[in-house]
Every structure is written in structure tokens, then in C-alpha cells.
Motif scaffolding. Structure first.
Motif, PDB file in Angstrom:
ATOM      1  N   UNK B  24      46.334  18.316  24.696  1.00 54.95           N
ATOM      2  CA  UNK B  24      46.106  19.745  24.778  1.00 54.95           C
ATOM      3  C   UNK B  24      46.138  20.417  23.430  1.00 54.95           C
ATOM      4  N   UNK B  25      46.917  19.880  22.532  1.00 58.88           N
ATOM      5  CA  UNK B  25      47.073  20.542  21.241  1.00 58.88           C
ATOM      6  C   UNK B  25      47.675  19.552  20.265  1.00 58.88           C
ATOM      7  N   UNK B  26      47.825  19.987  19.022  1.00 59.97           N
ATOM      8  CA  UNK B  26      48.654  19.236  18.088  1.00 59.97           C
ATOM      9  C   UNK B  26      49.358  20.234  17.197  1.00 59.97           C
ATOM     10  N   UNK B  27      50.284  19.749  16.392  1.00 59.90           N
ATOM     11  CA  UNK B  27      51.037  20.666  15.542  1.00 59.90           C
ATOM     12  C   UNK B  27      51.866  21.626  16.369  1.00 59.90           C
ATOM     13  N   UNK B  28      52.379  21.119  17.487  1.00 60.77           N
ATOM     14  CA  UNK B  28      53.088  21.978  18.421  1.00 60.77           C
ATOM     15  C   UNK B  28      54.407  22.451  17.837  1.00 60.77           C
ATOM     16  N   UNK B  29      54.627  23.764  17.872  1.00 58.61           N
ATOM     17  CA  UNK B  29      55.904  24.301  17.416  1.00 58.61           C
ATOM     18  C   UNK B  29      56.757  24.650  18.615  1.00 58.61           C
ATOM     19  N   UNK B  30      57.620  25.626  18.453  1.00 53.84           N
ATOM     20  CA  UNK B  30      58.440  26.079  19.576  1.00 53.84           C
ATOM     21  C   UNK B  30      57.522  26.707  20.613  1.00 53.84           C
ATOM     22  N   UNK B  64      31.708  15.072  23.478  1.00 52.01           N
ATOM     23  CA  UNK B  64      31.977  15.451  22.101  1.00 52.01           C
ATOM     24  C   UNK B  64      32.083  16.951  21.904  1.00 52.01           C
ATOM     25  N   UNK B  65      31.960  17.725  22.986  1.00 48.57           N
ATOM     26  CA  UNK B  65      32.163  19.173  22.852  1.00 48.57           C
ATOM     27  C   UNK B  65      33.555  19.363  22.227  1.00 48.57           C
ATOM     28  N   UNK B  66      33.649  20.283  21.247  1.00 43.37           N
ATOM     29  CA  UNK B  66      34.904  20.378  20.485  1.00 43.37           C
ATOM     30  C   UNK B  66      36.129  20.695  21.342  1.00 43.37           C
ATOM     31  N   UNK B  67      37.240  20.093  20.947  1.00 41.35           N
ATOM     32  CA  UNK B  67      38.568  20.461  21.426  1.00 41.35           C
ATOM     33  C   UNK B  67      39.451  20.598  20.188  1.00 41.35           C
ATOM     34  N   UNK B  68      40.522  21.361  20.304  1.00 51.48           N
ATOM     35  CA  UNK B  68      41.409  21.541  19.149  1.00 51.48           C
ATOM     36  C   UNK B  68      41.971  20.205  18.664  1.00 51.48           C
ATOM     37  N   UNK B  69      42.318  19.354  19.620  1.00 46.77           N
ATOM     38  CA  UNK B  69      42.982  18.098  19.255  1.00 46.77           C
ATOM     39  C   UNK B  69      42.001  17.042  18.774  1.00 46.77           C
ATOM     40  N   UNK B  70      40.725  17.243  19.066  1.00 44.39           N
ATOM     41  CA  UNK B  70      39.740  16.221  18.752  1.00 44.39           C
ATOM     42  C   UNK B  70      39.599  15.199  19.869  1.00 44.39           C
ATOM     43  N   UNK B  71      40.463  15.273  20.865  1.00 46.43           N
ATOM     44  CA  UNK B  71      40.356  14.358  22.000  1.00 46.43           C
ATOM     45  C   UNK B  71      39.073  14.631  22.775  1.00 46.43           C
ATOM     46  N   UNK B  93      34.077  12.509  33.840  1.00 44.25           N
ATOM     47  CA  UNK B  93      35.530  12.575  33.686  1.00 44.25           C
ATOM     48  C   UNK B  93      35.783  13.782  32.793  1.00 44.25           C
ATOM     49  N   UNK B  94      36.503  14.762  33.328  1.00 43.73           N
ATOM     50  CA  UNK B  94      36.518  16.070  32.676  1.00 43.73           C
ATOM     51  C   UNK B  94      37.883  16.747  32.825  1.00 43.73           C
ATOM     52  N   UNK B  95      38.449  17.114  31.704  1.00 42.63           N
ATOM     53  CA  UNK B  95      39.626  17.975  31.733  1.00 42.63           C
ATOM     54  C   UNK B  95      39.137  19.377  32.100  1.00 42.63           C
ATOM     55  N   UNK B  96      39.889  20.033  32.968  1.00 42.67           N
ATOM     56  CA  UNK B  96      39.412  21.294  33.561  1.00 42.67           C
ATOM     57  C   UNK B  96      39.035  22.349  32.520  1.00 42.67           C
ATOM     58  N   UNK B  97      39.595  22.220  31.314  1.00 42.63           N
ATOM     59  CA  UNK B  97      39.406  23.284  30.323  1.00 42.63           C
ATOM     60  C   UNK B  97      38.410  22.868  29.238  1.00 42.63           C
ATOM     61  N   UNK B  98      37.306  22.303  29.675  1.00 45.17           N
ATOM     62  CA  UNK B  98      36.259  21.836  28.768  1.00 45.17           C
ATOM     63  C   UNK B  98      35.107  22.833  28.729  1.00 45.17           C
TER      64      UNK B  98
END
Lengths: 279, 279
Positions: B24-30, B64-71, B93-98
Motif C-alpha cells: 500500500x505504501x512505503x516510508x510509513x511513519x506514525x 504497470x499503472x503507477x502505484x506509490x510503492x511501485x508494486x 488480478x486487481x487491488x481494489x484501488x487501482x
């Protein structure tokens, strides 16, 4: 008897293996395909559309939603849950033709439009509902025929230009009932659909953009075992279809508009769709 | 400074593991979450909506549609092809937020509405576009603030009841450009989004059903690394969002309606969506 120019006999080369491996059908007989036709370019209407009510014509999709073959075409994986991760996020594995969905021309043609190529304006169209519920209740193998269209027109006038003609067979109320797929012990399906002659009439005699059904297939169940004459001629002509519509009893037989919100997926042969009646 | 009642500090328990494992993301903070709120019940408007033009606000989705994580959140498998099988059929195969997609309240809440629960009438709403393109061109970390809303209202009047407020940052034109995700060498993202105070203002001071962006996140990219203050407060309040809108330059800043055709999938936290402007 098909009229001259009918495309049913142009190709009989669909492979049993190909359809079976996709979980698309079973009990496949001689398959029928048309040569590829260019997409139909029906101009979008510029008329104003007004509505004050909306009716959702979509079934909710879930794991185990019926398919003719019994194969699971839709599964959900929970990638993250709020209880554990403070976010809910799922991944779907989904065959494009699951639940309430659109068939794009490319689904049954060599080079028809993919779902992302169909202009939005071609998927917001006058909605015509033809009621064959009484006949279908007596005979699940019945079909929507040219006579049904003629009867509808005798009452309501000629089909509106650029419309979608939807069959109300009553099947939209059978989800969860074995009749919805109509499987028999010989792995055939008994569900209503369009008759090939009705599809041909709409292509050649009227200006219609789409057809829709409240069953799993534009074709009758018996014709969805390989021949697919309506799929091949209708989609092969560059037109779209919509299957598994819900709530058809709630909309008038003429006067509403249909809007199909299909995900814009590059190269898609269709897709799970939010079908909405604008009234 | 957030006003009294702001929900940003109510929960800081999102897990890095949970978000990371989902890609979902990277560089996760609080991480920040709100306690669950009941869904907002804003009555559907009964006013007549009329339109004579439609504009597709959806990007085409592709592998290959962009995601923040590159996944890779979207892949396609060709189950059958016309050349071999006389039918074209794909499985996604699709994550709902694509791609262009809806965020349902449940996405960032414990018990908010799932996508299938949102009434159709709540997803056909007046469309307001707030233009921050000039500022975003200079500073990709900028956000849509209460001041931007005030400026819009000084020109156009108070926000229409039940509307969707959309940020036009110009990012919809950057798909394919590295700026679209705005990754830096420390795995942070530099993209515009809503400021938490703007979301809070819209919840508490106006009657707004949804917010939308032309970027990958309702939050700024820097706030999408774990804190997600807008996601938590906005979706936690029972409202929906829409991300990755396209063609925002083509629509007026007021006067159109937005229609979101989201697949009706039981339990979905969102879904790839045909976003349509009715003008």
C-alpha cells in the motif's frame, strides 16, 4: 430460417478446448463465429437527457456468484484489515464476465472494440424492456423473438434510435435458486435469452446500440454451450451487450435511460459494471 | 492547527507491517486513524438532473499503472483468445484501488460502508472543481486548503449541497511522467492532495458527499506514507473519495454532475470506477 446475409454459418471453428479451459462453458457443441466486422459507428445523441430518479440494475457480486460452468470466476483476498492494520484493502481475482457485466464487441470477434474503446456516450442510451416473464416461467428454454419486438412496438411505437433492448425474463429474481443457471443432469443450461433472429432483426432493421438480459448469457442457455449465435452476430457487428441485470421489474418498458459504468481497462473484453437506470 | 473535534489524534495504531505487506505504501511513519463513525446519511437529492454532454474522467487502466510503492496492483491473464479459441476472455488480478477508483468509507474505518452499500443516488452529485494547478506546478507538496475553498466560494457561491469537491492539481496530465508518483531517492512521494484542515472544514462546515483528486491519493504524497490524515478523517466520517481522475481541464468549475460507476462488489473497500461528468 435466417434472412440473406445472416452471419451464423460463416465460421464454425471455435475450439472446445479453448472455451473449456477458460471455464467459459461446458457441453460445448459445434461453435459458430462470424468473421470480424469493423465497429459500428452510431453517432452519440446530442439530445438532452433528464432524470430525477435512479435505480440500480446491478447484482452485488460475491465469491460463488453463479457461472454456467460452476467455476469460481471471482475470489477476494484480504490484503489488510482494519483490526490488524488500520486499513481495509482487498485484491480480486476476477474473470471479466462475472456478475452484472458488459460484453464488449471484442469478446466474440477478432478485432472489435475493447471495453475501454467504447465511448461513454454510447453507453448512456434509451432503455427498452421487453417482458417475456410469463412465457419463461412456463419454459426456461424460451427466447426473445422478433415477434416479441413487434408486439412491443405495436404498443409503444418503433424502438428509439440508439437504444438498448433488454429482456426481462424474470430470471433476475432467481439469483440463489438453481433455476438461475438451469443446470440439468446432462450439463446443459436451461435459461432464456435472445433468439438469433431477434438479434439479426435489431442489427438489420433497427438502430440499436446494445442488448441486455437478466440471465447469464445473451444467448439462451442451450445456445451458450458452444454455438453462441447471438454473441457472435451481435458482438461481431460491433455492438455491446450487458448480462445479469437486476431489478428489471422496477423500470418502465420505455422512457428510462440506461447508463453502464464499466471499468476502463485497456484491452478488456468486458467488465463488472454498475448498470443504472435514469428515470 | 486543527479545530476542536478534529479526529487526527484519536488513533495512532496503524501498523507498518500491515500497510507494507499490502504494497500500500512505503516510508510509513506514525499512522493515524479515527475511531469508527456511523455512515453519513445525506438524503439523495430529488432535483432533476439534465445533461447533453458526457466527459470521461477515467484513465485507462493497464498493467504497470503507477502505484506509490511501485508494486504491480493490476495484471491480466488471457484465458482464451479469438485466434485460438474464437472467444476473447481475460482474468484480472486487481487491488481494489487501482487506476481511477473509489475509496469507500470502510477503506480507512472499522465499520464504514463498503462500496456496494453506497446508494447509487449518493454517487451522482454536483461536481465542483478547485484549481490549484499553478501552485502545484511550483510545489508538488502543496495541498488544497480551506483558503482555496473560500476563494472558490467567493467566486461561485457556497458549495452546492451534497456535492463532490475535486482537486485539479494538473497531475492528471502527468500519467507516464515520473512526477505522477513523485518518488524521491528516500522513497517518499511528492504529489498534491487535500490538506487535513480542508477535509475537516468540508465535514463540519459544508454538506459534501465526496472528495476527488487527480493524483494517487486524497492525501498529499508525503502524508500517504502512513499518517493518511485525510483518508482517516474523511472516510472515517462515512464519506467517499475518488482518486486518479482524468480530463479535469475539460470540465467547468461548477455546474456539472459527477457519476461514479463503481462495480457493486460485496464487501469492497473501493473499486476501479468509470467516472463520468454529466454536463
Amino acid at each position: 430460417m435466417c434472412p440473406p446475409g445472416c452471419l451464423h454459418s460463416m465460421c464454425r471453428t471455435a475450439t472446445r478446448r479453448g472455451l473449456l479451459k477458460s471455464g467459459f462453458t461446458f457441453g460445448l457443441g459445434a461453435a459458430t463465429a462470424v468473421a470480424s466486422n469493423p465497429p459500428v459507428a452510431i453517432a452519440a445523441t446530442s439530445a438532452k437527457i433528464a432524470f430525477s430518479e435512479t435505480i440500480d440494475l446491478s447484482h452485488a457480486l460475491y465469491e460463488g456468484f453463479p457461472t454456467f460452468s460452476g467455476d469460481k470466476w471471482f475470489t477476494v483476498e484480504h490484503l489488510a484489515t482494519f483490526a490488524k492494520d488500520k486499513v481495509n484493502l482487498n485484491r480480486w481475482t476476477i474473470v471479466e464476465h462475472s456478475g452484472t457485466h458488459v460484453d464488449a464487441p471484442i469478446h466474440f470477434s477478432a478485432d472489435g472494440m475493447t471495453a475501454d474503446m467504447i465511448p461513454i456516450s454510447d453507453m448512456i442510451v434509451p432503455l427498452v424492456v421487453i417482458d417475456i416473464r410469463a412465457r419463461a416461467a412456463d419454459n426456461p428454454d424460451t427466447s426473445l423473438t422478433p415477434d416479441d419486438i413487434t408486439r412491443w412496438e405495436a404498443k409503444n411505437g418503433v424502438l428509439p434510435e440508439g437504444c438498448c433492448v433488454v429482456m426481462n425474463s424474470g430470471w433476475h429474481k432467481l439469483l440463489g435458486n438453481p433455476k438461475f443457471t438451469g443446470n440439468d443432469d446432462q450439463k446443459r443450461n436451461h435459461t432464456p435469452g435472445f433468439h438469433a433472429e431477434a438479434a439479426h432483426f435489431l442489427i438489420t432493421e433497427r438502430k440499436v446500440k446494445g442488448i441486455g438480459v437478466d440471465t447469464l448469457s445473451l444467448d439462451t442457455g442451450l445456445n451458450s454451450g458452444g454455438a453462441f449465435p447471438v454473441h457472435y452476430e451481435w458482438l461481431g457487428s460491433g455492438r455491446w451487450g450487458v448480462e445479469c441485470l437486476a431489478n428489471l421489474d422496477a423500470i418502465p418498458e420505455v422512457g428510462a435511460h440506461l447508463l453502464l459504468g464499466t471499468p476502463k481497462v485497456r484491452g478488456a473484453t468486458g467488465g463488472p459494471t454498475r448498470a443504472i437506470a435514469l428515470i
